[in-house]
Design a protein around this motif. Structure first.
Motif, PDB file in Angstrom:
ATOM      1  N   ALA A  18      -6.240 -15.495  10.840  1.00 55.21           N
ATOM      2  CA  ALA A  18      -5.606 -16.671  10.229  1.00 55.21           C
ATOM      3  C   ALA A  18      -4.092 -16.707  10.320  1.00 55.21           C
ATOM      4  O   ALA A  18      -3.493 -17.737  10.008  1.00 55.21           O
ATOM      5  CB  ALA A  18      -6.016 -16.772   8.751  1.00 55.21           C
ATOM      6  N   THR A  19      -3.457 -15.628  10.736  1.00 52.99           N
ATOM      7  CA  THR A  19      -1.995 -15.599  10.667  1.00 52.99           C
ATOM      8  C   THR A  19      -1.301 -16.031  11.947  1.00 52.99           C
ATOM      9  O   THR A  19      -0.080 -16.189  11.971  1.00 52.99           O
ATOM     10  CB  THR A  19      -1.498 -14.188  10.306  1.00 52.99           C
ATOM     11  N   LYS A  20      -2.065 -16.233  13.019  1.00 51.59           N
ATOM     12  CA  LYS A  20      -1.438 -16.574  14.302  1.00 51.59           C
ATOM     13  C   LYS A  20      -2.207 -17.694  14.991  1.00 51.59           C
ATOM     14  O   LYS A  20      -3.390 -17.906  14.743  1.00 51.59           O
ATOM     15  CB  LYS A  20      -1.391 -15.356  15.224  1.00 51.59           C
ATOM     16  N   GLY A  21      -1.517 -18.403  15.870  1.00 56.47           N
ATOM     17  CA  GLY A  21      -2.146 -19.331  16.793  1.00 56.47           C
ATOM     18  C   GLY A  21      -3.022 -20.381  16.143  1.00 56.47           C
ATOM     19  O   GLY A  21      -2.642 -21.039  15.176  1.00 56.47           O
ATOM     20  N   ILE A  22      -4.228 -20.512  16.682  1.00 54.04           N
ATOM     21  CA  ILE A  22      -5.159 -21.525  16.205  1.00 54.04           C
ATOM     22  C   ILE A  22      -5.524 -21.291  14.751  1.00 54.04           C
ATOM     23  O   ILE A  22      -5.637 -22.235  13.962  1.00 54.04           O
ATOM     24  CB  ILE A  22      -6.415 -21.537  17.097  1.00 54.04           C
ATOM     25  N   GLY A  23      -5.703 -20.029  14.366  1.00 50.91           N
ATOM     26  CA  GLY A  23      -6.048 -19.718  12.983  1.00 50.91           C
ATOM     27  C   GLY A  23      -4.988 -20.183  12.007  1.00 50.91           C
ATOM     28  O   GLY A  23      -5.291 -20.800  10.978  1.00 50.91           O
ATOM     29  N   ARG A  24      -3.733 -19.902  12.318  1.00 51.65           N
ATOM     30  CA  ARG A  24      -2.644 -20.306  11.426  1.00 51.65           C
ATOM     31  C   ARG A  24      -2.502 -21.828  11.377  1.00 51.65           C
ATOM     32  O   ARG A  24      -2.313 -22.401  10.296  1.00 51.65           O
ATOM     33  CB  ARG A  24      -1.326 -19.662  11.889  1.00 51.65           C
ATOM     34  N   ALA A  25      -2.575 -22.479  12.541  1.00 52.09           N
ATOM     35  CA  ALA A  25      -2.462 -23.940  12.580  1.00 52.09           C
ATOM     36  C   ALA A  25      -3.587 -24.585  11.775  1.00 52.09           C
ATOM     37  O   ALA A  25      -3.373 -25.582  11.067  1.00 52.09           O
ATOM     38  CB  ALA A  25      -2.476 -24.428  14.019  1.00 52.09           C
ATOM     39  N   THR A  26      -4.775 -24.015  11.874  1.00 53.93           N
ATOM     40  CA  THR A  26      -5.920 -24.556  11.147  1.00 53.93           C
ATOM     41  C   THR A  26      -5.777 -24.347   9.654  1.00 53.93           C
ATOM     42  O   THR A  26      -6.046 -25.262   8.857  1.00 53.93           O
ATOM     43  CB  THR A  26      -7.218 -23.907  11.659  1.00 53.93           C
ATOM     44  N   ALA A  27      -5.351 -23.160   9.253  1.00 58.35           N
ATOM     45  CA  ALA A  27      -5.135 -22.899   7.831  1.00 58.35           C
ATOM     46  C   ALA A  27      -4.092 -23.847   7.252  1.00 58.35           C
ATOM     47  O   ALA A  27      -4.253 -24.380   6.145  1.00 58.35           O
ATOM     48  CB  ALA A  27      -4.711 -21.441   7.628  1.00 58.35           C
ATOM     49  N   THR A  28      -3.028 -24.067   8.002  1.00 56.28           N
ATOM     50  CA  THR A  28      -1.955 -24.951   7.542  1.00 56.28           C
ATOM     51  C   THR A  28      -2.466 -26.376   7.361  1.00 56.28           C
ATOM     52  O   THR A  28      -2.194 -27.035   6.337  1.00 56.28           O
ATOM     53  CB  THR A  28      -0.787 -24.932   8.542  1.00 56.28           C
ATOM     54  N   LEU A  29      -3.214 -26.877   8.337  1.00 54.85           N
ATOM     55  CA  LEU A  29      -3.721 -28.239   8.261  1.00 54.85           C
ATOM     56  C   LEU A  29      -4.759 -28.383   7.148  1.00 54.85           C
ATOM     57  O   LEU A  29      -4.728 -29.349   6.368  1.00 54.85           O
ATOM     58  CB  LEU A  29      -4.321 -28.646   9.607  1.00 54.85           C
ATOM     59  N   LEU A  30      -5.677 -27.437   7.048  1.00 52.96           N
ATOM     60  CA  LEU A  30      -6.716 -27.526   6.031  1.00 52.96           C
ATOM     61  C   LEU A  30      -6.143 -27.482   4.622  1.00 52.96           C
ATOM     62  O   LEU A  30      -6.594 -28.222   3.737  1.00 52.96           O
ATOM     63  CB  LEU A  30      -7.735 -26.400   6.217  1.00 52.96           C
ATOM     64  N   SER A  31      -5.152 -26.639   4.404  1.00 51.81           N
ATOM     65  CA  SER A  31      -4.556 -26.569   3.070  1.00 51.81           C
ATOM     66  C   SER A  31      -3.853 -27.873   2.723  1.00 51.81           C
ATOM     67  O   SER A  31      -3.874 -28.328   1.572  1.00 51.81           O
ATOM     68  CB  SER A  31      -3.586 -25.384   2.962  1.00 51.81           C
TER      69      SER A  31
END
Length: 243
Positions: A18-31
């Protein structure tokens, strides 16, 4: 993005890598859309920093050090989510590792690591979360695969082996779990502009790659599908095709 993205408000979603790349972008958008998150990755400092940022969106964000190569780490990750959030309604498997060499030059260690993280790690994480979802008779799992999972590319011996395997695993999961209320999607992105390329020589022009935020928007769309339809698989490529 689906117009039904407001359905994500209050939804409990787990993200690996979750801290990099697609994971981080997804976490940011979902939150930003109101989802509560369970995020995991290897670097605890990066997890703590990301949690601090995402918590500003007035959602619940909890983190746990996660190594998808270690079964006990996955169990602890899931148990924390259940304890702190309750029912986990979706899992997004973003954890991944790549090392690119010709078939003859791929070392045993490189091959084993890619199989361990990309295939075995996704298998273990999905299995434990799917067991929880089957008990609740509902859930979604999204496996972040790669264009290398269904397209032959030179220099991708170990990576393609892991991703072709993940595609097959995901298809079996779809077949077995859908009747139990758990829906599984495979996303196969082409070259995506993330830190994945930082340690790789001779990579393509990153300005021509897919932005990680674009993949995140597609993930949100899948999570927001209206009743009566399920997305089994999507391939996303840069505008110029395979780079």
């Amino acid at each position: 993005m689906s117009n039904n993205s407001n359905s994500l408000t209050g939804k409990n979603i787990a993200i690996t890598g979750a801290t990099k790349g697609i994971g981080r972008a997804t976490a940011t958008l979902l939150s930003s859309l109101g989802a509560n998150l369970l995020i995991g990755a290897r670097n605890e400092n990066e997890l703590r920093e990301l949690t601090s940022i995402l918590s500003d969106n007035s959602v619940k964000v909890i983190y746990q050090h996660l190594n998808v190569e270690e079964e006990n780490s996955i169990i602890e990750f899931l148990n924390l989510g259940i304890t702190k959030l309750g029912k986990i309604e979706a899992l997004i498997n973003c954890a991944g590792y790549g090392s690119f060499n010709s078939f003859l030059e791929t070392t045993t260690e490189e091959f084993d690591r890619m199989i361990s993280v990309n295939l075995r790690g996704s298998f273990l994480t999905s299995r434990y979360f799917a067991q929880h979802m089957v008990e609740n008779k509902s859930g979604q799992i999204i496996n972040i695969n790669s264009i290398a999972g269904n397209t032959v590319l030179a220099g991708n011996a170990g990576y393609s082996a892991s991703k072709f395997g993940l595609l097959g695993l995901t298809k079996v999961m779809q077949l077995e779990l859908r009747k139990q209320g758990v829906y599984v999607t495979s996303i196969l992105p082409g070259a995506t502009n993330t830190a994945f390329w930082d340690h790789i020589d001779n990579y393509p022009d990153r300005s021509k790659m897919i932005p990680s935020e674009t993949i995140a928007m597609n993930i949100v769309s899948i999570l927001s599908q209206p009743d009566g339809a399920v997305v089994d698989e999507i391939t996303i490529t840069p505008p110029l095709g395979v780079l």
